[in-house]
Design a protein around this motif. Structure first.
Motif, PDB file in Angstrom:
ATOM      1  N   ARG A  40     -11.110  66.325  44.242  1.00 27.69           N
ATOM      2  CA  ARG A  40      -9.954  66.799  45.015  1.00 27.69           C
ATOM      3  C   ARG A  40     -10.303  68.056  45.814  1.00 27.69           C
ATOM      4  O   ARG A  40      -9.829  68.231  46.929  1.00 27.69           O
ATOM      5  CB  ARG A  40      -8.765  67.036  44.096  1.00 27.69           C
ATOM      6  CG  ARG A  40      -8.218  65.724  43.578  1.00 27.69           C
ATOM      7  CD  ARG A  40      -7.025  65.889  42.699  1.00 27.69           C
ATOM      8  NE  ARG A  40      -6.617  64.580  42.196  1.00 27.69           N
ATOM      9  CZ  ARG A  40      -5.750  64.395  41.220  1.00 27.69           C
ATOM     10  NH1 ARG A  40      -5.158  65.430  40.658  1.00 27.69           N
ATOM     11  NH2 ARG A  40      -5.449  63.181  40.823  1.00 27.69           N
ATOM     12  N   GLN A  45      -8.023  68.676  49.145  1.00 27.58           N
ATOM     13  CA  GLN A  45      -6.659  68.621  48.621  1.00 27.58           C
ATOM     14  C   GLN A  45      -6.285  69.887  47.861  1.00 27.58           C
ATOM     15  O   GLN A  45      -5.115  70.231  47.761  1.00 27.58           O
ATOM     16  CB  GLN A  45      -6.494  67.410  47.701  1.00 27.58           C
ATOM     17  CG  GLN A  45      -6.661  66.090  48.416  1.00 27.58           C
ATOM     18  CD  GLN A  45      -6.634  64.921  47.438  1.00 27.58           C
ATOM     19  OE1 GLN A  45      -6.910  65.077  46.248  1.00 27.58           O
ATOM     20  NE2 GLN A  45      -6.303  63.753  47.941  1.00 27.58           N
ATOM     21  N   TYR A  67      -0.891  72.825  45.536  1.00 22.14           N
ATOM     22  CA  TYR A  67      -1.289  71.420  45.442  1.00 22.14           C
ATOM     23  C   TYR A  67      -0.135  70.584  44.897  1.00 22.14           C
ATOM     24  O   TYR A  67       0.207  69.548  45.457  1.00 22.14           O
ATOM     25  CB  TYR A  67      -2.524  71.269  44.555  1.00 22.14           C
ATOM     26  CG  TYR A  67      -2.809  69.830  44.205  1.00 22.14           C
ATOM     27  CD1 TYR A  67      -3.332  68.963  45.153  1.00 22.14           C
ATOM     28  CD2 TYR A  67      -2.530  69.331  42.941  1.00 22.14           C
ATOM     29  CE1 TYR A  67      -3.583  67.632  44.849  1.00 22.14           C
ATOM     30  CE2 TYR A  67      -2.774  68.015  42.630  1.00 22.14           C
ATOM     31  CZ  TYR A  67      -3.299  67.177  43.581  1.00 22.14           C
ATOM     32  OH  TYR A  67      -3.530  65.859  43.276  1.00 22.14           O
TER      33      TYR A  67
END
Length: 93
Positions: A40, A45, A67
């Motif tokens: 991620r 992200q 997030y």
């Protein structure tokens, strides 16, 4: 011989209120594997910092909160029926 934990297993942080966590601690907080956290981060992200050029990755509590805010699912408005009206079936006698 002393046993140590594998470097890819999440560990509980010493201070849960700390502003920054290493990768293993952040993975523990997020209840995901270290490998998933690294994926991620690599995908952009989750934001991260480094302790120094090429140093250890650290993730702030604020980045973790951002997030989760970004992936939060919002309720969709109710759909209006726009098609033809349904046929009414005659009741069986």
């Amino acid at each position: 011989m002393a046993t140590t934990r594998a470097p890819d297993l999440p560990i509980q942080p010493h201070d849960l209120n700390a502003p920054y966590f290493n990768v293993r601690e952040a993975a523990w907080l997020m209840r995901i594997s270290v490998k998933t956290l690294r994926r991620r981060i690599g995908a952009g992200q989750i934001a991260f910092s480094r302790e120094s050029d090429g140093g250890r990755i650290i993730v702030s509590r604020q980045d973790i909160d951002r997030y989760y805010e970004s992936i939060r699912v919002h309720a969709l408005p109710a759909r209006r029926h726009t098609g033809r009206p349904r046929k009414q079936h005659a009741a069986a006698a």
